[in-house]
Design a protein around this motif. Structure first.
Motif, PDB file in Angstrom:
ATOM      1  N   ARG A 255       0.823  -1.211   0.000  1.00  0.00           N
ATOM      2  CA  ARG A 255       0.000   0.000   0.000  1.00  0.00           C
ATOM      3  C   ARG A 255       0.852   1.254   0.000  1.00  0.00           C
ATOM      4  NH1 ARG A 255      -3.875   2.246   4.755  1.00  0.00           N
ATOM      5  NH2 ARG A 255      -1.798   2.745   5.602  1.00  0.00           N
TER       6      ARG A 255
ATOM      7  N   LEU B 234      -0.225   3.941  -2.631  1.00  0.00           N
ATOM      8  CA  LEU B 234      -0.918   5.111  -2.108  1.00  0.00           C
ATOM      9  C   LEU B 234       0.043   6.194  -1.632  1.00  0.00           C
ATOM     10  CD1 LEU B 234      -3.809   3.407  -0.090  1.00  0.00           C
ATOM     11  CD2 LEU B 234      -3.808   4.214  -2.443  1.00  0.00           C
ATOM     12  N   GLY B 235       1.316   5.854  -1.476  1.00  0.00           N
ATOM     13  CA  GLY B 235       2.294   6.880  -1.107  1.00  0.00           C
ATOM     14  C   GLY B 235       2.250   7.263   0.342  1.00  0.00           C
ATOM     15  N   GLU B 236       1.918   6.373   1.257  1.00  0.00           N
ATOM     16  CA  GLU B 236       1.920   6.666   2.677  1.00  0.00           C
ATOM     17  C   GLU B 236       2.405   5.456   3.425  1.00  0.00           C
ATOM     18  OE1 GLU B 236      -1.801   7.165   4.559  1.00  0.00           O
ATOM     19  OE2 GLU B 236      -2.772   5.533   3.502  1.00  0.00           O
TER      20      GLU B 236
ATOM     21  N   LEU C 142     -11.114   3.911   2.399  1.00  0.00           N
ATOM     22  CA  LEU C 142     -10.509   5.149   2.874  1.00  0.00           C
ATOM     23  C   LEU C 142     -11.437   6.335   2.692  1.00  0.00           C
ATOM     24  CD1 LEU C 142      -6.884   4.712   1.460  1.00  0.00           C
ATOM     25  CD2 LEU C 142      -7.680   4.251   3.786  1.00  0.00           C
TER      26      LEU C 142
ATOM     27  N   LYS D 288     -10.309  11.390   1.656  1.00  0.00           N
ATOM     28  CA  LYS D 288      -8.943  11.040   2.009  1.00  0.00           C
ATOM     29  C   LYS D 288      -8.129  10.697   0.754  1.00  0.00           C
ATOM     30  CE  LYS D 288      -6.249   8.298   5.257  1.00  0.00           C
ATOM     31  NZ  LYS D 288      -6.271   7.308   6.353  1.00  0.00           N
ATOM     32  N   CYS D 289      -8.781  10.030  -0.228  1.00  0.00           N
ATOM     33  CA  CYS D 289      -8.068   9.722  -1.478  1.00  0.00           C
ATOM     34  C   CYS D 289      -7.672  11.010  -2.201  1.00  0.00           C
ATOM     35  CB  CYS D 289      -8.943   8.862  -2.378  1.00  0.00           C
ATOM     36  SG  CYS D 289      -9.186   7.170  -1.786  1.00  0.00           S
TER      37      CYS D 289
ATOM     38  N   ALA E  18      -7.112  13.855  -0.734  1.00  0.00           N
ATOM     39  CA  ALA E  18      -6.034  14.466   0.049  1.00  0.00           C
ATOM     40  C   ALA E  18      -4.699  13.790  -0.225  1.00  0.00           C
ATOM     41  CB  ALA E  18      -6.379  14.397   1.538  1.00  0.00           C
ATOM     42  N   LEU E  19      -4.692  12.503  -0.458  1.00  0.00           N
ATOM     43  CA  LEU E  19      -3.467  11.774  -0.741  1.00  0.00           C
ATOM     44  C   LEU E  19      -3.043  11.871  -2.207  1.00  0.00           C
ATOM     45  CD1 LEU E  19      -4.159   8.502   1.317  1.00  0.00           C
ATOM     46  CD2 LEU E  19      -2.639  10.391   1.936  1.00  0.00           C
TER      47      LEU E  19
ATOM     48  N   VAL F  71      -4.639  10.370  -4.803  1.00  0.00           N
ATOM     49  CA  VAL F  71      -4.831   9.080  -5.483  1.00  0.00           C
ATOM     50  C   VAL F  71      -6.281   8.953  -5.964  1.00  0.00           C
ATOM     51  CG1 VAL F  71      -2.976   7.909  -4.268  1.00  0.00           C
ATOM     52  CG2 VAL F  71      -5.247   8.004  -3.236  1.00  0.00           C
TER      53      VAL F  71
END
Length: 599
Positions: free
Chosen positions: A444, A448-450, A478, A482-483, A485-486, A488
């Motif tokens: 992940r 997702l980059g986190e 999620l 939130k997607c 904000a990330l 994605v």
């Protein structure tokens, strides 16, 4: 005795000792042994009279005389002198013999002929008594002379060959191919128009059709266009099956055993055609049986009447089930289908392809695998490297969710009374599922980059070693905010595409399993005659029910995730319709699967 042809039994006025040699010549050499009169008039010719030491008195034939023609009739074997018409416009010799009711054993210099009556009598004996050609000709020899049957000329081989030709000609005539082998319905009106004896009314419309038993041996398109199920007013067909022919065919088994393969096939085809013909003409007695309930020896009629009564009893149930199905369908679609049906039946007489609307029209949505391949191809384009495996990562996540749904159903089914073996199997499946979740979750951070926060993401169910109840970090779990904000949101769109195809796959599997359930009820449950067979049949039904429930749970889970991803309107409406349609489909299966006489 001399038989004159072509002039009603009188001598031909053109006859001037032109014998058979002028009519039957091979072109290679002159045939001086076929002219009856010239042979008799030769100086040293043998007299064509029976000598005392040759044959007994009273025998109706002469042996070893080339001027004579052997004629085989129902009354026995005879020899006669045949004089052909030699007029300039006279027919060929074989046609002259055919006009006299004689079938030649050969068409070049014929010396043996069979009457039409004896050929018909042999075929009838073969049908009703199973008489072989050898036994039948042996009977003719005894009819000719009961004291000296061995002296009668042996034409058994000629009888076998001529009988096969006669059988073929009669079948061609009965089936409308007496003159030329063409498709019957396509040239029927032309034949009637060209016939001086037949006439068709202008108001008469003929709809071509094929019996239900034979139509499945044709092309797939022929079933919709020519099957009696799709012809309004067409009668139902009974007895058109192989099983009813087995007993009548036993009578011919002894005679067919020694035949060659082509001869055996012709004989069996002729027997089957006769059986079908007898079924057809005997069905007229069943109408009297239905009205008066009188005793009858016609088993075909009784069977048809019994099936008719059973079908009438099932009409009410079938109508009720059809009305339920009709109520569950969109009213606008029903009106559209009815209009298409009326138009198709109006054009059926002139264009059978109009019936193709009854063919199953499948426009399948792309499967999840196809969409995954498309997304993977898009991910190969230049861009961020961590996005290239997103489609595969999302597909693995959907597969993990489906495994969670299946495992939850199995755990609920076991309850509190599971055996140690069953608990161990569940434990092994949980181990496998947990390993898959761990490996999938580790990726992940790349997609997702986190970084993965175990304490926040792993809920209490996962820590209690119940991976089937855990929530895996898919974009739908999620949330869209939130997607976004990330960064994605595009991965959330990819999940939306895969979710839609997952929902379509689940619905397709439900339809397939419901169809299997209908077949099991009709072919297995209904015909089970013992406790063991009934138990096995219902085990198959329960297995299909489990598959339907599993796919329904997957669809429900998929639908809730789609609503989170922004497809609330379409799939929320479909969910309510899906529940009502599933209940109606199951009830229709129970009704249609238990009714007799329904296909």
């Amino acid at each position: 005795m001399v038989i004159w042809l072509g002039h009603g039994g009188n001598a031909c006025p053109w006859d001037d000792d032109v014998g058979e040699s002028a009519l039957f010549t091979t072109g290679e050499k002159d045939s001086d042994d076929t002219d009856a009169e010239s042979t008799l008039n030769e100086p040293n010719a043998e007299q064509s009279t029976k000598e005392a030491h040759d044959l007994p008195t009273g025998v109706p034939f002469i042996k070893n005389n080339k001027a004579m023609t052997t004629i085989v009739n129902k009354s026995g074997v005879h020899t006669h002198i045949i004089k052909y018409c030699t007029c300039p416009e006279a027919d060929a010799a074989n046609i002259q013999l055919f006009n006299m009711g004689l079938f030649l054993a050969s068409f070049i210099e014929p010396k043996t002929a069979f009457t039409f009556n004896v050929l018909n009598d042999f075929l009838l004996d073969n049908l009703e008594c199973g008489t072989s050609a050898m036994n039948y000709y042996s009977k003719l020899r005894r009819i000719t002379t009961s004291v000296f049957p061995d002296l009668v000329p042996d034409h058994y081989r000629e009888l076998m060959r001529v009988a096969r030709q006669w059988r073929k000609l009669k079948l061609l005539k009965w089936n409308g191919f007496g003159h030329e082998e063409k498709e019957y319905h396509k040239h029927l009106q032309d034949r009637i128009a060209n016939s001086p004896l037949l006439k068709m009314h202008d108001e008469l419309e003929i709809t071509p059709g094929i019996g239900l038993w034979h139509v499945h041996g044709h092309q797939d398109s022929c079933y919709i266009r020519y099957a009696s199920n799709f012809i309004q007013g067409a009668a139902r067909i009974d007895g058109e099956i192989m099983e009813t022919l087995w007993a009548p065919l036993n009578i011919i088994s002894l005679a067919a055993r020694g035949m060659g393969t082509p001869h055996r096939k012709e004989c069996l085809d002729y027997q089957m055609n006769d059986c079908n013909f007898m079924k057809m003409i005997r069905m007229s007695g069943c109408l009297v049986y239905c009205v008066h309930e009188s005793d009858s020896r016609d088993h075909t009629g009784k069977s048809l009447c019994r099936k008719y009564k059973e079908a009438m009893k099932g009409v009410a149930d079938s109508n009720m089930a059809f009305e339920q199905l009709d109520e569950s369908t969109d009213a606008n679609k029903v009106k559209d289908w009815e209009a298409q049906e009326r138009l198709a039946h109006e054009q059926q007489h002139h264009d059978p392809t109009a019936m193709d609307i009854y063919e199953v029209q499948l426009r399948k949505a792309p499967t999840r695998k196809q969409q995954e391949l498309r997304l993977m191809a898009q991910g190969q384009r230049p861009g961020e490297a961590h996005r290239r495996g997103a489609a595969t990562w999302l597909a693995e996540g959907l597969a993990i969710e489906e495994a969670q749904v299946t495992l939850q159903m199995d755990v609920r089914k076991l309850g509190h009374w599971a055996t140690d073996t069953q608990r161990l199997a569940i434990g092994h499946r949980r181990d496998t599922l947990q390993r898959d979740i761990n490996g999938w979750t580790a990726a992940r951070a790349i997609i997702l980059g986190e970084e993965l926060d175990t304490e926040e993401d792993m809920d209490a169910e996962l820590r209690a070693f119940e991976p089937e109840k855990g929530v895996i970090p898919l974009p739908s779990n999620l949330g869209l905010e939130k997607c976004a904000a990330l960064g994605v949101a595009d991965i959330a769109d990819q999940e939306l595409t895969l979710r839609q195809d997952q929902a379509n796959n689940a619905l397709h599997h439900i339809r397939v399993h419901l169809a299997d359930k209908a077949v099991i009820f009709q072919k297995t449950v209904r015909v089970a005659k013992s406790q063991a067979l009934s138990t096995r049949a219902w085990a198959q039904v329960h297995s299909v029910d489990r598959a339907v429930s599993m796919n329904a749970s997957i669809y429900s889970k998929c639908r809730s995730q789609l609503c989170r991803l922004g497809s609330q309107g379409q799939y929320c409406r479909r969910q309510s319709k899906f529940k009502r349609a599933e209940e109606q489909c199951v009830s229709l299966i129970l009704v249609f699967g238990c009714q007799r006489g329904l296909r």
